[in-house]
Design a protein around this motif. Structure first.
Motif: not given
Length: 118
Positions: A59, A78, A80, A82, A102-103, A106, A108
């Motif tokens: 990310a 990211c 994923c 994003r 988000h971190r 997520c 991933h």
């Protein structure tokens, strides 16, 4: 050759006789082996001190705040899928906070095993 003693500009350059620059330099008197590298230069590859430790970026957050009179911006993306962009101070700050959240969520970035369901 021209009367002044040097070759005209459009003629090929004359090569001097003797050793070619691509050949190794002769070794000092008595050793017989050609010199391959300069003294003090390691001739064996060493391990990379910044080697691959298995981690890879997943990310990213890029913040641009150039100064007075220019609109700040932020971009969050990211692995994923994003990919978000915000321009303006309030929107950029909101995107930065959203990127941090988000971190934490997520899959991933954070393995889902052993985590409580939200």
């Amino acid at each position: 050759m021209s009367p002044r003693g040097h070759a005209p500009a459009n003629s090929p350059t004359l090569t001097p006789s003797g050793a070619s620059p691509a050949e190794p330099a002769p070794a000092p008197a008595g050793s017989g082996a050609p010199k391959v590298v300069a003294e003090g230069v390691p001739s064996v590859l060493r391990s990379d001190p910044h080697g691959d430790d298995g981690r890879q970026p997943v990310a990213w957050l890029r913040i641009t705040a150039p100064g007075r009179g220019v609109t700040p911006s932020a971009r969050s993306w990211c692995a994923c899928g994003r990919d978000l962009f915000a321009a303006g101070q309030a929107r950029a700050l909101a995107l930065i906070a959203d990127h941090e959240q988000h971190r934490e969520l997520c899959p991933h970035i954070t393995p889902q095993e052993g985590r409580k369901a939200a």
